[in-house]
Structures are given as structure tokens and as C-alpha cells.
Design a protein around this motif. Structure first.
Motif, short mmCIF file in Angstrom:
data_model
loop_
_atom_site.label_atom_id
_atom_site.label_comp_id
_atom_site.label_asym_id
_atom_site.label_seq_id
_atom_site.Cartn_x
_atom_site.Cartn_y
_atom_site.Cartn_z
N UNK A 218 45.63 27.96 53.37
CA UNK A 218 45.29 29.28 52.82
C UNK A 218 43.84 29.32 52.36
N UNK A 219 43.37 28.22 51.76
CA UNK A 219 41.98 28.14 51.32
C UNK A 219 41.02 28.38 52.47
N UNK A 220 41.24 27.71 53.57
CA UNK A 220 40.33 27.87 54.73
C UNK A 220 40.43 29.27 55.31
N UNK A 234 48.53 34.49 42.60
CA UNK A 234 49.50 34.05 41.60
C UNK A 234 49.79 32.57 41.79
N UNK A 235 50.01 31.89 40.69
CA UNK A 235 50.40 30.48 40.72
C UNK A 235 51.31 30.20 39.55
N UNK A 236 52.09 29.14 39.68
CA UNK A 236 53.10 28.90 38.65
C UNK A 236 53.52 27.45 38.62
N UNK A 273 47.17 27.43 38.72
CA UNK A 273 45.83 28.00 38.54
C UNK A 273 44.81 27.37 39.49
N UNK A 274 44.86 26.04 39.64
CA UNK A 274 43.87 25.35 40.44
C UNK A 274 43.74 25.87 41.86
N UNK A 275 44.83 25.93 42.64
CA UNK A 275 44.71 26.42 44.01
C UNK A 275 44.19 27.85 44.11
N UNK A 276 44.70 28.77 43.26
CA UNK A 276 44.24 30.15 43.34
C UNK A 276 42.78 30.26 42.94
N UNK A 277 42.37 29.49 41.92
CA UNK A 277 40.96 29.47 41.54
C UNK A 277 40.09 29.01 42.71
N UNK A 278 40.59 28.06 43.49
CA UNK A 278 39.84 27.61 44.65
C UNK A 278 39.72 28.71 45.71
#
Length: 478
Positions: A218-220, A234-236, A273-278
Motif C-alpha cells: 500500500x505504501x508503494x 485508519x490503524x488499530x 499509527x506507524x504504517x498510516x503515517x508512512x
């Protein structure tokens, strides 16, 4: 070759470490609002007025050293590792460190001697020299950090020790990686930022979920513009931990359960939070500005105790205040919205949500599904597996990694060691770790203030505006 590291500066005092047993006292104190930085009258105001609270005014503490943004590791052939904390997490990560070329485990530490003996046996069984063992009490990690033959200290101890252990590693000239959360108070996060800058050593939140296969794909895709302009995510951490938290053997003592007697907010925001922030390039062109949190009643742990724990069990003396479900909304400087959820006290299938939406479509995980224009012309989800071409090069190179959590733990450690051996800039830094952890105290303060927004400090001191690389790395040559 390994480079020497500087000795602690003369004005640095030996840290005053926090005993994992200190949680027993603070459990009761928090109920009366007595735990510094976590509760009591004026907690919300104090959080909002913390250093760096002003969203974009430049009102942050004066930098004591140079920024650690873009600072590479020193190139070395072998990464010499010391491990602090040998419970479930630390013990399992030994196997992965041993599976990565160019790593030598030099020292291990845990107050329980049997755990250090088990760790030493693992290393020698793998053909390595026996690591030094530190098991003389709660503070023996200081001796490990003072060693001159360590490059990196890995911290996997109970949460209340993370800050003191990371601080000791930095003061002794070691790079340090810490399991979640990085620290538990805003002042502690600022101190780790300052120490990292002064000592020129990286202090990393080792957030394994950032290295999940779906997260990296998803990041790429996000960075390639497939979602269009990003709008929300969203992250949880939704994970039924009731049986584990009341288990007499899974955790060493009740330390994790006791945090539910201390804090009302999101105890574990980093995985979401980390993945969505990325995805949103937080600290790399955008930044998290404020957080508002609301929480449900705290009923799940008491109900589980009623059903499963015998009369006279020590848990019957505990009063749980932690919200069974906390929901936080984080606003970024660009106006984007990130929803964070934390729920570990009730029946629910595991989920990290892992959602990203933009002007061209949306991805949602658990189960994975995607809807992107122009591919989708009907009101139905598409197959995320059809986008495997967007896998990060780490997952293309290591399609079946060893270890738990679907292989993300191995990918994270492999990349960390790779960066250290090749002298590369790490994928994330102390500013990211501080940002991803800030919701722990701030969500608690927001709930106490009936959902009032709490300003998230700008730990970069204004440098978030500059675009720079992060997790979406290029495969190194050589």
C-alpha cells in the motif's frame, strides 16, 4: 570495520532506571491522579502546554545537537548486538537475529537468570561465541550498555523500562531499537530526541507492522499516486488479550494488565499509527498536529476476572480504568484525518484496520480489499492480490521469511542490519518513534478532558516540511 563510539559526555549522569516492579505502586497511584505526566488535575493542560505543543509556531525546545534526519549509520562488517529483555518477544527475536548474516549477539540481559541461560544456549547452539549474561537485578542493563564492544542495543522489556534503557544506551554511545512504546510521557520522548541528537546515535521505534507485506505494498501504491490525493486513513490494535493478561506464565507478572489500571487512552497506538503515517509522509512533508480521543466504559477485564479468576487472586484488588475501546482522531497539517483504535479487553477477531483512502479509491484490510478507479466501475471490491507487482523489493527478495507475525519481524531486522552494515540512513528515526508514541499520554489526557484536542509536539522542530525518503526505499547496490 566497526568504528569506535564516543564515551558519554562528562555532564551526563548515570540514568535512574525504572524497575518493572514499579508498576505495582503506580497502579494504585494513577487511580488518584498521582502518576507524573499521566493524570491528576491539569493533566490535559500540561499535555497541551508540553514543549513543542504549538502546532506551527516554532515553539519547541532549543535543539541541543544537530538533527538526526538523514544521518546514516557508520558502515560496519558485523553488527554487534546486546539484547535487554528476554521474555516472549526478546526470546523469539534472538532466533531472527541469528538468522541474519553479519550479526553477532554479544550480550543478553534479564533479571531472570534462567532466561539469560536459555538465550546463551541458543546463541552457542547456532555456532556463535557465548554472549555475556547480565542477570544481577533490575538495573544490570546499565552494565550491558557500558560495554565497548556493542553497536546496537535491542530493548524488549516491559514498557515501564523502555525509556530508561533507551536513555542508557544512548548515553553510552550505542544505537538503540525499542519495542513499542518508545516511552510513556511527552517529556521522556523529548529527552530521547535530544539525546539522539547530542550523541549522534539513532533511537528507533522498532515498529514491525510497518514492514508487513500489505503495508509495504500500500505504501508503494500510495507514493505512486494510485490512491490519488490522500484524504484519510485508519490503524488499530484490536486484539483479545484477556486470557494472556490474566495468564500466570505468559507475561512475567501482571505488568501489562496493570497498565489498564493507570491509563484510559490508547496504550498501544504504534502498530496502527506507524504504517498510516508512512503512507501520508508524516514528518516528511506532512505532520500530525493534534489528537482527540474518546473512550468506552472499562468493563471487559473485570467481567473476565469474574468468570475465570478464583477468589483471593491478586487481580481482585485491581480497578480497571482503561477504556475497552478508545477511538482517536488525528489531524495532520494538510488536513488529513487518521483514525486510531485500541481494544484488547473484549471478544473480537484480530485487526489493525490498515485503511487508506484518497480521491481515486480506498484500501481496507482485515480482510484485504481494494477499490480503485478506473479499474472498478461497479460497486464491488477488487482483488488486492492483483496488485502484487507493487510489492516492496524487500518482500520480492524475501518472499517466505522466517519467524512470526507473517515474516514482518524478520524483514524489519534484516533491513535494520542491512542499513547498519552498508552505512545507510535508517528507514525511520527518533522523530517518527516519538510521533507514533505520543498518542499514549495524549489520548489519556484527551479522555480526561472529555475529548478535548491535545496538540502533538513537532519533534522535528520544523523540519517536517522537507520531503525526504522513508520506508519506501530503493534496493541498495552491492
Amino acid at each position: 570495520m566497526n568504528e569506535s563510539v564516543p564515551a558519554p559526555s562528562s555532564h551526563d549522569e548515570i540514568p535512574s532506571p525504572v524497575s518493572r516492579r514499579s508498576v505495582l505502586w503506580t497502579a494504585g497511584a494513577a487511580g488518584a491522579g498521582l502518576v507524573p505526566g499521566l493524570g491528576g488535575p491539569g493533566a490535559a493542560t500540561a499535555a497541551a502546554a508540553a514543549p513543542g505543543a504549538a502546532a506551527d509556531s516554532g515553539d519547541w525546545p532549543e535543539r541541543q545537537g544537530k538533527t538526526m534526519i538523514g544521518v546514516p549509520f557508520e558502515r560496519r562488517r558485523t553488527v554487534r548486538v546486546g539484547i535487554v529483555g528476554l521474555g516472549n518477544r526478546g526470546d523469539s527475536m534472538i532466533d531472527l537475529f541469528l538468522a541474519i548474516p553479519g550479526v553477532r549477539i554479544v550480550a543478553v540481559c534479564d533479571p531472570v537468570k534462567a532466561k539469560t541461560e536459555k538465550a546463551v544456549a541458543k546463541v552457542t547452539a547456532a555456532g556463535g561465541p557465548a554472549p555475556a549474561a547480565y542477570a544481577r537485578g533490575e538495573h544490570d542493563f546499565e552494565k550491558l550498555c557500558e560495554r565497548g564492544d556493542l553497536d546496537f542495543v535491542y530493548v524488549a522489556a516491559p514498557w515501564d523500562g523502555h525509556f530508561a534503557m533507551a536513555r542508557s544506551a544512548l548515553r553510552n554511545g550505542k544505537h538503540v531499537g525499542v519495542e513499542c512504546p518508545l516511552a510513556l510521557e511527552i517529556a521522556e520522548l523529548w529527552e530521547l530526541v535530544d539525546l539522539s541528537e547530542r550523541t549522534r546515535r539513532h533511537c528507533l521505534q522498532l515498529e514491525n507492522c510497518c514492514y508487513g507485506r500489505n503495508e509495504m505494498r500500500v505504501l508503494r501504491m500510495a507514493h505512486a499516486g494510485l490512491f490519488g490525493e490522500l484524504l484519510h486513513g485508519a490503524g488499530a490494535y484490536i486484539h483479545d488479550l484477556r486470557a494472556l493478561m490474566f495468564s500466570p506464565t505468559y507475561y512475567e507478572g501482571p505488568w501489562r494488565r496493570l497498565w489498564h489500571t493507570r491509563l484510559r487512552g490508547d496504550l498501544y497506538p504504534n502498530h496502527g499509527f506507524g504504517p498510516v503515517a508512512n503512507y501520508m509522509d508524516v514528518n516528511r512533508g506532512d505532520r500530525a498536529v493534534r489528537i482527540s480521543t474518546v473512550g468506552s466504559p472499562s468493563l471487559g477485564l473485570a467481567a473476565y476476572r469474574e468468570q475465570h479468576m478464583p477468589a483471593g487472586d491478586p487481580s481482585w484488588k485491581e480497578s480497571y480504568v482503561g477504556s475497552d475501546m478508545s477511538v482517536s482522531l488525528v489531524q495532520t497539517a494538510k488536513g488529513r484525518v487518521i483514525r486510531l483504535e485500541h481494544a484488547v479487553s473484549n471478544p473480537h477477531p484480530y485487526s489493525r484496520l490498515n485503511t487508506l483512502g484518497g480521491t481515486k479509491g480506498v484500501f481496507e484490510d482485515y480482510p484485504e480489499r481494494i477499490y480503485l478507479e478506473p479499474e472498478r466501475s461497479e460497486d464491488t471490491w477488487g482483488d488486492f492480490g492483483a496488485y502484487a507487482e507493487w510489492d516492496h523489493w524487500l518482500w520480492k527478495e524475501h518472499s517466505n521469511p522466517p519467524g512470526g507475525h507473517g515474516g514482518m519481524d524478520y524483514i524489519m531486522l534484516f533491513r535494520l542490519v542491512q542499513c547498519m552494515r552498508l552505512g545507510l540512513v535508517p528507514d525511520f528515526d527518533v522523530y517518527d518513534g516519538a510521533t507514533w508514541t505520543a498518542p499514549v499520554p495524549l489520548s489519556h489526557a484527551s479522555i480526561r478532558a472529555k475529548g478535548a484536542p491535545q496538540e502533538i509536539p513537532d519533534f522535528t522542530r520544523g523540519l517536517w516540511r522537507e520531503s525526504r525518503p522513508g520506508m519506501d526505499s530503493e534496493k541498495p547496490q552491492g
